[in-house]
Scaffold this motif. Structure first.
Motif, PDB file in Angstrom:
ATOM      1  N   GLU A   8       0.848  -1.188   0.000  1.00  0.00           N
ATOM      2  CA  GLU A   8       0.000   0.000   0.000  1.00  0.00           C
ATOM      3  C   GLU A   8       0.885   1.239   0.000  1.00  0.00           C
ATOM      4  O   GLU A   8       1.992   1.216   0.533  1.00  0.00           O
ATOM      5  N   MET A   9       0.363   2.313  -0.555  1.00  0.00           N
ATOM      6  CA  MET A   9       1.134   3.545  -0.725  1.00  0.00           C
ATOM      7  C   MET A   9       1.745   4.050   0.575  1.00  0.00           C
ATOM      8  O   MET A   9       2.893   4.486   0.604  1.00  0.00           O
ATOM      9  N   PHE A  10       0.983   3.996   1.693  1.00  0.00           N
ATOM     10  CA  PHE A  10       1.470   4.610   2.925  1.00  0.00           C
ATOM     11  C   PHE A  10       2.693   3.902   3.513  1.00  0.00           C
ATOM     12  O   PHE A  10       3.355   4.453   4.383  1.00  0.00           O
ATOM     13  N   HIS A  11       3.028   2.712   3.018  1.00  0.00           N
ATOM     14  CA  HIS A  11       4.254   2.064   3.484  1.00  0.00           C
ATOM     15  C   HIS A  11       5.483   2.687   2.826  1.00  0.00           C
ATOM     16  O   HIS A  11       6.601   2.508   3.303  1.00  0.00           O
ATOM     17  N   LEU A  12       5.259   3.414   1.758  1.00  0.00           N
ATOM     18  CA  LEU A  12       6.364   4.087   1.073  1.00  0.00           C
ATOM     19  C   LEU A  12       6.385   5.578   1.384  1.00  0.00           C
ATOM     20  O   LEU A  12       7.422   6.126   1.735  1.00  0.00           O
ATOM     21  N   VAL A  13       5.254   6.251   1.242  1.00  0.00           N
ATOM     22  CA  VAL A  13       5.204   7.706   1.407  1.00  0.00           C
ATOM     23  C   VAL A  13       3.990   8.121   2.216  1.00  0.00           C
ATOM     24  O   VAL A  13       3.014   7.384   2.306  1.00  0.00           O
ATOM     25  N   ARG A  14       4.063   9.336   2.754  1.00  0.00           N
ATOM     26  CA  ARG A  14       2.930   9.913   3.480  1.00  0.00           C
ATOM     27  C   ARG A  14       2.444  11.206   2.859  1.00  0.00           C
ATOM     28  O   ARG A  14       1.362  11.663   3.160  1.00  0.00           O
ATOM     29  N   GLY A  15       3.249  11.822   2.007  1.00  0.00           N
ATOM     30  CA  GLY A  15       2.862  13.113   1.470  1.00  0.00           C
ATOM     31  C   GLY A  15       3.085  13.225  -0.026  1.00  0.00           C
ATOM     32  O   GLY A  15       3.847  12.463  -0.621  1.00  0.00           O
ATOM     33  N   THR A  16       2.409  14.194  -0.618  1.00  0.00           N
ATOM     34  CA  THR A  16       2.462  14.406  -2.056  1.00  0.00           C
ATOM     35  C   THR A  16       3.875  14.696  -2.543  1.00  0.00           C
ATOM     36  O   THR A  16       4.313  14.152  -3.552  1.00  0.00           O
ATOM     37  N   GLY A  17       4.582  15.559  -1.833  1.00  0.00           N
ATOM     38  CA  GLY A  17       5.942  15.906  -2.239  1.00  0.00           C
ATOM     39  C   GLY A  17       6.841  14.691  -2.303  1.00  0.00           C
ATOM     40  O   GLY A  17       7.624  14.527  -3.247  1.00  0.00           O
ATOM     41  N   HIS A  18       6.715  13.817  -1.313  1.00  0.00           N
ATOM     42  CA  HIS A  18       7.554  12.621  -1.285  1.00  0.00           C
ATOM     43  C   HIS A  18       7.253  11.692  -2.454  1.00  0.00           C
ATOM     44  O   HIS A  18       8.175  11.169  -3.085  1.00  0.00           O
ATOM     45  N   ILE A  19       5.973  11.470  -2.765  1.00  0.00           N
ATOM     46  CA  ILE A  19       5.665  10.549  -3.858  1.00  0.00           C
ATOM     47  C   ILE A  19       6.128  11.133  -5.180  1.00  0.00           C
ATOM     48  O   ILE A  19       6.647  10.417  -6.035  1.00  0.00           O
ATOM     49  N   LEU A  20       5.980  12.441  -5.368  1.00  0.00           N
ATOM     50  CA  LEU A  20       6.447  13.036  -6.621  1.00  0.00           C
ATOM     51  C   LEU A  20       7.970  12.930  -6.739  1.00  0.00           C
ATOM     52  O   LEU A  20       8.488  12.659  -7.826  1.00  0.00           O
ATOM     53  N   GLN A  29      14.192   4.441 -14.928  1.00  0.00           N
ATOM     54  CA  GLN A  29      13.379   3.531 -15.738  1.00  0.00           C
ATOM     55  C   GLN A  29      12.913   2.314 -14.938  1.00  0.00           C
ATOM     56  O   GLN A  29      12.966   1.171 -15.382  1.00  0.00           O
ATOM     57  N   VAL A  30      12.443   2.589 -13.718  1.00  0.00           N
ATOM     58  CA  VAL A  30      11.942   1.558 -12.813  1.00  0.00           C
ATOM     59  C   VAL A  30      10.450   1.812 -12.598  1.00  0.00           C
ATOM     60  O   VAL A  30      10.039   2.947 -12.367  1.00  0.00           O
ATOM     61  N   ALA A  31       9.657   0.758 -12.681  1.00  0.00           N
ATOM     62  CA  ALA A  31       8.206   0.869 -12.503  1.00  0.00           C
ATOM     63  C   ALA A  31       7.838   0.726 -11.033  1.00  0.00           C
ATOM     64  O   ALA A  31       8.599   0.171 -10.238  1.00  0.00           O
ATOM     65  N   LEU A  32       6.664   1.213 -10.677  1.00  0.00           N
ATOM     66  CA  LEU A  32       6.129   1.094  -9.322  1.00  0.00           C
ATOM     67  C   LEU A  32       4.777   0.423  -9.405  1.00  0.00           C
ATOM     68  O   LEU A  32       3.913   0.842 -10.177  1.00  0.00           O
ATOM     69  N   ARG A  33       4.590  -0.610  -8.593  1.00  0.00           N
ATOM     70  CA  ARG A  33       3.302  -1.326  -8.561  1.00  0.00           C
ATOM     71  C   ARG A  33       2.812  -1.363  -7.126  1.00  0.00           C
ATOM     72  O   ARG A  33       3.502  -1.877  -6.237  1.00  0.00           O
ATOM     73  N   ILE A  34       1.648  -0.773  -6.884  1.00  0.00           N
ATOM     74  CA  ILE A  34       1.017  -0.770  -5.568  1.00  0.00           C
ATOM     75  C   ILE A  34      -0.105  -1.794  -5.629  1.00  0.00           C
ATOM     76  O   ILE A  34      -0.941  -1.744  -6.522  1.00  0.00           O
ATOM     77  N   HIS A  35      -0.132  -2.719  -4.689  1.00  0.00           N
ATOM     78  CA  HIS A  35      -1.023  -3.872  -4.806  1.00  0.00           C
ATOM     79  C   HIS A  35      -2.343  -3.763  -4.066  1.00  0.00           C
ATOM     80  O   HIS A  35      -3.220  -4.602  -4.257  1.00  0.00           O
ATOM     81  N   ASP A  36      -2.526  -2.757  -3.202  1.00  0.00           N
ATOM     82  CA  ASP A  36      -3.789  -2.644  -2.468  1.00  0.00           C
ATOM     83  C   ASP A  36      -4.016  -1.179  -2.108  1.00  0.00           C
ATOM     84  O   ASP A  36      -3.076  -0.404  -1.980  1.00  0.00           O
ATOM     85  N   GLY A  37      -5.270  -0.813  -1.955  1.00  0.00           N
ATOM     86  CA  GLY A  37      -5.603   0.538  -1.534  1.00  0.00           C
ATOM     87  C   GLY A  37      -5.500   1.543  -2.662  1.00  0.00           C
ATOM     88  O   GLY A  37      -5.561   1.209  -3.843  1.00  0.00           O
TER      89      GLY A  37
END
Length: 124
Positions: free
Chosen positions: A69-81, A91-99
């Motif tokens: 889930e996203m929150f295990h990686l980031v908590r805020g918009t700035g961080h995810i961007l 050139q690495v993909a991101l796959r979030i599996h739930d939520g």
């Protein structure tokens, strides 16, 4: 192309059991797992966390980072961007599996400009 799994819990009172369940159900083939020490703060920028930095150093073009889930990686918009910019550059993909965001390609870029798609920015 490697499947890189990232796990994190905020306190040593928590476990990765739910993350394991979600990621196991996803059927990820041959995962290389990077798990932060329990208690690694979500306030710490993901690109500064020891195991995420190790994952990014290990990653090669065409690899995919998997998180439950996203929150295990980031908590805020700035961080995810910030993370998306680095993933795109490498050139690495991101796959979030739930939520939230589990059905979106957050690393999608415009074919001509290479910029993060405005729909991705909007959703984030």
């Amino acid at each position: 192309m490697a499947n890189l799994v990232y796990k994190r819990v905020s306190t040593d009172q928590q476990s990765t059991a739910r993350q394991n369940l979600v990621l196991d159900e996803a059927g990820i083939e041959g995962p290389v797992v990077f798990e932060e020490e329990p208690g690694t703060s979500s306030r710490l920028h993901p690109l500064q966390r020891p195991k995420f930095r190790e994952l990014m150093n290990y990653a090669r073009p065409g690899d995919t980072v998997h998180i439950s889930e996203m929150f295990h990686l980031v908590r805020g918009t700035g961080h995810i961007l910030d993370v998306l910019d680095v993933l795109h550059r490498d050139q690495v993909a991101l796959r979030i599996h739930d939520g939230a965001f589990s059905a979106m390609d957050l690393t999608a870029r415009h074919p001509r400009t290479g910029e993060l798609l405005s729909t991705v920015k909007f959703m984030v």
